[in-house]
Scaffold this active site. Structure first.
Site, PDB file in Angstrom:
ATOM      1  CG  MET A  28      -1.877  -1.218   1.173  1.00 54.72           C
ATOM      2  SD  MET A  28      -3.465  -0.958   1.959  1.00 54.72           S
ATOM      3  CE  MET A  28      -2.965  -0.660   3.625  1.00 54.72           C
ATOM      4  CG  HIS A  32       8.777   0.206   6.218  1.00 55.70           C
ATOM      5  ND1 HIS A  32       9.057  -1.140   6.212  1.00 55.70           N
ATOM      6  CD2 HIS A  32       7.464   0.312   6.564  1.00 55.70           C
ATOM      7  CE1 HIS A  32       7.999  -1.810   6.580  1.00 55.70           C
ATOM      8  NE2 HIS A  32       6.993  -0.965   6.781  1.00 55.70           N
ATOM      9  CG  HIS A  35       7.062  -2.006   2.156  1.00 54.26           C
ATOM     10  ND1 HIS A  35       7.057  -0.937   3.013  1.00 54.26           N
ATOM     11  CD2 HIS A  35       5.835  -2.560   2.226  1.00 54.26           C
ATOM     12  CE1 HIS A  35       5.865  -0.838   3.580  1.00 54.26           C
ATOM     13  NE2 HIS A  35       5.099  -1.810   3.116  1.00 54.26           N
ATOM     14  N   GLY A 152       5.219  -9.811   3.858  1.00 53.42           N
ATOM     15  CA  GLY A 152       5.958  -9.735   5.122  1.00 53.42           C
ATOM     16  C   GLY A 152       5.228 -10.526   6.200  1.00 53.42           C
ATOM     17  CD  GLN A 158      -1.655  -8.741   4.534  1.00 51.05           C
ATOM     18  OE1 GLN A 158      -2.497  -7.872   4.670  1.00 51.05           O
ATOM     19  NE2 GLN A 158      -0.424  -8.458   4.138  1.00 51.05           N
ATOM     20  CB  SER A 190       4.873  -0.779  11.381  1.00 51.72           C
ATOM     21  OG  SER A 190       3.569  -0.324  11.134  1.00 51.72           O
TER      22      SER A 190
HETATM   23  O1  PAF Z   1       0.135  -5.764   3.616  1.00 53.44           O
HETATM   24  C1  PAF Z   1      -0.324  -4.848   2.888  1.00 53.44           C
HETATM   25  O2  PAF Z   1       0.306  -3.816   2.640  1.00 53.44           O
HETATM   26  C2  PAF Z   1      -1.712  -4.995   2.309  1.00 53.44           C
HETATM   27  O3  PAF Z   1      -2.565  -5.618   3.213  1.00 53.44           O
HETATM   28  C3  PAF Z   1      -1.748  -5.706   0.941  1.00 53.44           C
HETATM   29  C4  PAF Z   1      -1.274  -7.131   1.059  1.00 53.44           C
HETATM   30  C5  PAF Z   1      -0.889  -4.941  -0.027  1.00 53.44           C
HETATM   31  C6  PAF Z   1      -3.170  -5.724   0.402  1.00 53.44           C
HETATM   32  O4  PAF Z   1      -3.682  -4.455   0.233  1.00 53.44           O
END
Ligand code: PAF
Length: 284
Positions: A28, A32, A35, A152, A158, A190
């Site tokens: 999104m 940082h 990612h 991550g 998730q 984060s």
């Molecule tokens: O982890 C994230 O940044 C979001 O939940 C994702 C996986 C990109 C879905 O929008």
């Protein structure tokens, strides 16, 4: 080379021309080092990497601030470019849709739900959140059609949701979970950390330190889990915890009798900032 694409149609025609192995990193934005570690791994494993930056409205609840989520495309592109310079000759395609309708056309009516995980632990605090995540990741997978996708492990639940979705729907995509990147203090990186004051950042260390304390206490021994639960209950007397739980690392079941790997998952709330963290441990 970094190529920026702002529309789905352009992305689909770019993707159609790929002949090689495609890695995908959905994000999104507001990037940082966490990612970037996903991007580096994707670049190492694949010939070309698709990287999406899309603030997904479907995963925000009414009290989460979708409008206020930081959008920092220019800075994000700079970080991606910098990372790419260490991987000469590799192509990164950044998909940063101009508007939500690029991903979810008007009247888009599909919802992908993963009921095994969506109403427990974090799901109890964020109604429909995981449906929103599964729905957008499914949609992005459909457009990008990657071979490998990177997530991550900081958002451990998730990761389990997406892995289960891919299995349920028999999508031919390998889901790769990458370790949490931490500051030297232990605080997990984060986007939310930027909302913390200096004092709160200090207080936030309590989160990882508590996880480590419990993990050290368990010391890989199943026999210690009952005592660890008592320890957790004492820690939970501090009202800043939204939760701190021990769950099976694969199923997220509370029943740990048959578990060989467990996860400690927690959210510690400072002001309105909810800090997530977790760790996994083997038990015998
Ligand atoms: O982890 C994230 O940044 C979001 O939940 C994702 C996986 C990109 C879905 O929008």
């Amino acid at each position: 080379m970094v190529k920026l694409i702002r529309t789905t149609n352009e992305l689909i025609s770019c993707r159609d021309q790929e002949k090689e192995r495609i890695g995908f990193v959905p994000t999104m934005g507001n990037l940082h080092a966490g990612h970037i570690s996903l991007l580096e791994k994707a670049l190492r494993d694949n010939d070309v990497v698709y990287f999406s930056i899309f603030v997904n409205p479907k995963q925000f609840g009414p009290s989460d601030d979708f409008q206020k989520y930081p959008r920092t495309l220019e800075d994000d592109l700079e970080l991606i470019q910098k990372c790419n310079s260490n991987f000469e000759g590799k192509k990164i395609v950044v998909f940063a849709p101009e508007k939500p309708q690029e991903v979810f056309p008007l009247n888009y009516s599909q919802t992908v739900a993963v009921p095994t995980f969506n109403n427990i632990v974090e799901g109890r605090f964020r109604l429909n959140h995981f449906d929103g995540v599964a729905t957008v990741v499914y949609r992005l997978f459909e457009i990008v059609k990657p071979h490998n996708a990177y997530f991550g492990l900081k958002d451990y639940q998730q990761f389990l949701v997406i892995r289960q979705m891919v299995k349920d729907l028999a999508m031919p995509i390998e889901i790769i979970g990458m370790p949490i990147i931490r500051e030297t203090t232990g605080l997990a990186l984060s986007s939310r950390n930027q909302y913390l004051s200096t004092e709160q950042k200090q207080e936030a260390l309590n989160l990882y330190q508590s996880l480590l304390k419990i993990s050290n206490f368990i010391d890989g021994k199943k026999a210690k889990l009952a005592m660890a639960k008592k320890e957790i209950n004492t820690i939970l007397l501090d009202a800043k915890w939204n939760y701190l739980e021990m769950r099976d690392a694969e199923t997220m079941s509370e029943d740990l009798t048959k578990s060989s790997r467990i996860t400690l998952v927690a959210v510690y709330q400072l002001g309105s900032t909810r800090l997530l963290d977790n760790l996994q441990l083997e038990v015998k």
